[in-house]
Each structure stands twice: as structure tokens, then as C-alpha cells.
Write a protein that holds these residues in place. Structure first.
Motif, PDB file in Angstrom:
ATOM      1  N   LEU A   1      -3.280  11.926  -5.363  1.00  0.00           N
ATOM      2  CA  LEU A   1      -3.723  10.630  -5.853  1.00  0.00           C
ATOM      3  C   LEU A   1      -4.666  10.804  -7.037  1.00  0.00           C
ATOM      4  CD1 LEU A   1      -3.991   7.555  -5.619  1.00  0.00           C
ATOM      5  CD2 LEU A   1      -5.749   7.910  -3.858  1.00  0.00           C
TER       6      LEU A   1
ATOM      7  N   ARG B   1       9.400   5.664  -1.241  1.00  0.00           N
ATOM      8  CA  ARG B   1       8.604   6.656  -0.510  1.00  0.00           C
ATOM      9  C   ARG B   1       8.692   8.052  -1.124  1.00  0.00           C
ATOM     10  NH1 ARG B   1      12.365   6.181   4.402  1.00  0.00           N
ATOM     11  NH2 ARG B   1      10.635   4.972   5.252  1.00  0.00           N
TER      12      ARG B   1
ATOM     13  N   GLU C   1      -0.866   1.512  -5.214  1.00  0.00           N
ATOM     14  CA  GLU C   1       0.080   1.065  -4.191  1.00  0.00           C
ATOM     15  C   GLU C   1       0.703   2.216  -3.395  1.00  0.00           C
ATOM     16  OE1 GLU C   1       1.697  -3.020  -6.394  1.00  0.00           O
ATOM     17  OE2 GLU C   1       2.992  -1.250  -6.287  1.00  0.00           O
ATOM     18  N   HIS C   2       0.143   3.416  -3.474  1.00  0.00           N
ATOM     19  CA  HIS C   2       0.832   4.558  -2.876  1.00  0.00           C
ATOM     20  C   HIS C   2       1.042   4.423  -1.369  1.00  0.00           C
ATOM     21  CE1 HIS C   2      -3.344   5.733  -2.053  1.00  0.00           C
ATOM     22  NE2 HIS C   2      -2.879   6.579  -1.158  1.00  0.00           N
ATOM     23  N   ARG C   3       0.111   3.784  -0.674  1.00  0.00           N
ATOM     24  CA  ARG C   3       0.287   3.622   0.773  1.00  0.00           C
ATOM     25  C   ARG C   3       1.414   2.636   1.074  1.00  0.00           C
ATOM     26  NH1 ARG C   3      -3.713   6.170   3.455  1.00  0.00           N
ATOM     27  NH2 ARG C   3      -5.674   6.558   2.346  1.00  0.00           N
ATOM     28  N   ARG C   4       1.514   1.592   0.279  1.00  0.00           N
ATOM     29  CA  ARG C   4       2.602   0.625   0.467  1.00  0.00           C
ATOM     30  C   ARG C   4       3.943   1.241   0.074  1.00  0.00           C
ATOM     31  NH1 ARG C   4       0.657  -4.437   1.521  1.00  0.00           N
ATOM     32  NH2 ARG C   4      -1.563  -4.760   1.113  1.00  0.00           N
TER      33      ARG C   4
ATOM     34  N   HIS D   1       2.895  13.478   5.948  1.00  0.00           N
ATOM     35  CA  HIS D   1       4.125  12.711   5.894  1.00  0.00           C
ATOM     36  C   HIS D   1       5.102  13.273   6.914  1.00  0.00           C
ATOM     37  CE1 HIS D   1       2.978  10.630   2.185  1.00  0.00           C
ATOM     38  NE2 HIS D   1       2.409  11.760   1.861  1.00  0.00           N
TER      39      HIS D   1
ATOM     40  N   THR E   1      -1.122  16.693  -2.103  1.00  0.00           N
ATOM     41  CA  THR E   1      -2.016  15.690  -1.541  1.00  0.00           C
ATOM     42  C   THR E   1      -2.270  16.030  -0.084  1.00  0.00           C
ATOM     43  OG1 THR E   1      -2.347  13.344  -1.104  1.00  0.00           O
ATOM     44  CG2 THR E   1      -0.109  14.148  -0.873  1.00  0.00           C
TER      45      THR E   1
ATOM     46  N   ALA F   1       4.768   4.243   0.403  1.00  0.00           N
ATOM     47  CA  ALA F   1       5.165   5.172   1.464  1.00  0.00           C
ATOM     48  C   ALA F   1       5.903   4.460   2.592  1.00  0.00           C
ATOM     49  CB  ALA F   1       3.932   5.886   2.020  1.00  0.00           C
ATOM     50  N   CYS F   2       5.750   3.143   2.685  1.00  0.00           N
ATOM     51  CA  CYS F   2       6.404   2.371   3.748  1.00  0.00           C
ATOM     52  C   CYS F   2       7.823   1.957   3.393  1.00  0.00           C
ATOM     53  CB  CYS F   2       5.591   1.110   4.066  1.00  0.00           C
ATOM     54  SG  CYS F   2       3.918   1.412   4.663  1.00  0.00           S
TER      55      CYS F   2
ATOM     56  N   PRO G   1       3.200   9.033  -2.877  1.00  0.00           N
ATOM     57  CA  PRO G   1       3.490   8.864  -1.449  1.00  0.00           C
ATOM     58  C   PRO G   1       4.275  10.021  -0.844  1.00  0.00           C
ATOM     59  CG  PRO G   1       4.828   7.364  -2.763  1.00  0.00           C
ATOM     60  CD  PRO G   1       3.789   7.930  -3.670  1.00  0.00           C
TER      61      PRO G   1
ATOM     62  N   THR H   1      -2.464  13.877   2.266  1.00  0.00           N
ATOM     63  CA  THR H   1      -1.867  12.888   3.157  1.00  0.00           C
ATOM     64  C   THR H   1      -0.684  13.491   3.896  1.00  0.00           C
ATOM     65  OG1 THR H   1      -2.500  11.165   1.615  1.00  0.00           O
ATOM     66  CG2 THR H   1      -0.864  10.577   3.256  1.00  0.00           C
TER      67      THR H   1
END
Length: 272
Positions: free
Chosen positions: A101, A90, A79-82, A9, A5, A84-85, A95, A7
Motif C-alpha cells: 500500500l 482482487r 479502495e484496496h480493501r474493497r 490473502h 504487503t 479485494a472483495c 489487494p 496483508t
């Protein structure tokens, strides 16, 4: 298709990348999906009139398992962004960056399509309709509701209660009283489990922006009381299966012992 991905990290938080099969096991929540398959099989066997059609049972549990994997995968894609938190989630495939995704969403959709087709063609349309309803409620109602209302726990329990009904309908072709009893038992059984998890991971859920009961109940008083009450309710609901002739004496004894054990654990949570 690449599992990477774009994104970014924090490398310090990155875990060793699991193999592809492990990624899919995480994406589909394999342990939870196994429970779905088991309860579906129980519903099928108990709903069978006469000898069990083992081949149809196979198609029913495989199709339902694929639909469960679809719902879990789409939920994680949304919910992948949530996720990750939260430390607890995570390292899930999306995430963590182990799976893109797009890959997660497409793979989940394919599982749902294959599962529903299998149920509709090789089992019956009633089972397929219930499975489609389960996916729709999980993805379109339960998932967005998790950030809006603590009532999401009830919706999640409704979703988890449908699999034995899928099995029953797969065998009998219709929803009988026994199917409703099985679903109600599973619905009640899930509530103290959900509340216990919500309490254990309340800090994680707060980081992810999810609205769970413990977030509005810092002392745990209300959460533990609801856990006790729902555990106690499990006993009469379970014994209803005996009253309608769905189960016998051995089941009744086991139900009393297991419901009592759950109530005891819930009481220890309350009295901590």
C-alpha cells in the motif's frame, strides 16, 4: 522498496505475480490513461491556433498521462480493501499483495508531482490547474462518493471530460467554446458506458459496497432507459462542434453514424 504487503490473502485466490511493469500498468489503469492521453491530444490539436507546437503537445500529453496515473493509483490505494472483495479487481497490485500500500501511494504521489510540475513549467499554469482539479475531484470527491450515492457516475464522467480541456488550454492558454463542446461530448459519451459496466458487474460492485444505479434497479429498466436517453443526447451535442466551425462534413457524418450505433446498442440493452 519491497512490493510485498503484509496483508494476508487466500492462496486459492492468488494469481501468478505479474512483473513490475505489469503491476504499474494495472495501478495506473494504463488502458484508461491511454484514452485520457488521446483526448488530451485531440483537445490540444483542435485548440491550436496555426501550426501545432509538437513539443508542447508532447509535454502536455505526458504530464496529463502522469496525472491520470496518479489519480488511478491513489484511488486503488484508498479502495484496496474493497477491491479485494470483488473477483474483477482482487488481482490488482495492492489487494493481491503484489505491491504494498505504501509503495502504491508513494508512486502515485510522485507521478502526480512530476506530471503537475511538467504541465506548470513546460506547458502553462492553466493546464496544470485543470490537471490538479481532476486529481482532486477524482480522489477526494468521486472515490468516497462511490460508496455513498449513485450520483458518483456523474462525478466520474465530469472527471473524464476534463482532459480535452487540459489539451485545449495547453495549446490556446484559455478555455474556449470549443473546449466546452469537446468536454460535453466526452461527458455524455461516458454515461452509457459507465451504466453498461455497472450493470455487467453489479454483483461485484455489491460485494465491494459500491452504490451503483443497478443495485437499486434489479430489473435494469431505469438503468437501460438512462443509457438510451444519454446515447440519443450524444447526437445533438456532437453536431454542436459543426455549428461552431470546430469540425466539418466528414466529422458530421461520422458523428451521426457513431451516435446512432451507440443508441442502437443502448436500445438493445433496454429491449433485452
Amino acid at each position: 522498496m519491497s512490493l510485498m504487503t503484509s496483508t494476508s490473502h487466500d492462496p486459492a485466490l492468488a494469481a501468478p505475480r505479474p512483473g513490475v511493469w505489469r503491476q504499474y500498468a494495472e495501478l495506473t489503469k494504463a488502458r484508461l490513461s491511454t484514452l485520457v492521453v488521446v483526448t488530451t491530444a485531440i483537445g490540444f490539436v483542435m485548440g491550436s491556433i496555426g501550426a501545432v507546437d509538437w513539443l508542447r503537445l508532447l509535454w502536455t500529453v505526458v504530464g496529463t498521462g502522469l496525472c491520470a496515473g496518479c489519480a488511478s493509483g491513489l484511488n486503488q490505494a484508498i479502495e484496496h480493501r474493497r477491491d479485494a472483495c470483488m473477483p474483477r479487481t482482487r488481482h490488482r497490485p495492492v489487494p493481491s499483495g503484489a505491491m504494498s500500500l505504501r509503495h502504491a501511494a508513494l508512486a502515485s504521489a510522485v507521478m502526480g508531482y512530476v506530471g503537475l510540475t511538467m504541465l506548470g513549467v513546460l506547458v502553462n499554469l492553466g493546464a496544470a490547474a485543470l490537471a490538479a482539479l481532476t486529481i482532486a475531484v477524482y480522489v477526494l470527491v468521486y472515490t468516497p462518493m462511490k460508496t455513498r450515492s449513485t450520483m458518483n457516475t456523474l462525478i466520474g464522467a465530469v472527471v473524464g471530460a476534463i482532459p480535452p480541456m487540459i489539451g485545449w488550454v495547453g495549446a490556446a492558454g484559455e478555455i474556449g467554446p470549443g473546449a466546452w463542446i469537446l468536454a460535453t461530448i466526452l461527458f455524455i459519451w461516458q454515461l452509457p458506458h459507465f451504466l453498461a459496466l455497472a450493470w455487467m458487474y453489479r454483483d461485484d460492485y455489491a460485494l465491494g459496497g459500491f452504490r451503483m444505479l443497478p443495485m437499486h434497479d434489479p430489473s435494469g429498466e431505469i438503468t437501460s432507459r438512462v443509457a438510451v436517453l444519454t446515447s440519443l443526447l450524444l447526437l445533438p451535442v456532437s453536431l454542436a462542434a459543426v455549428l461552431v466551425g470546430l469540425a466539418g462534413l466528414f466529422y458530421a457524418i461520422a458523428a451521426v453514424l457513431l451516435a446512432g450505433w451507440m443508441a442502437l446498442l443502448a436500445w438493445r440493452f433496454h429491449a433485452r
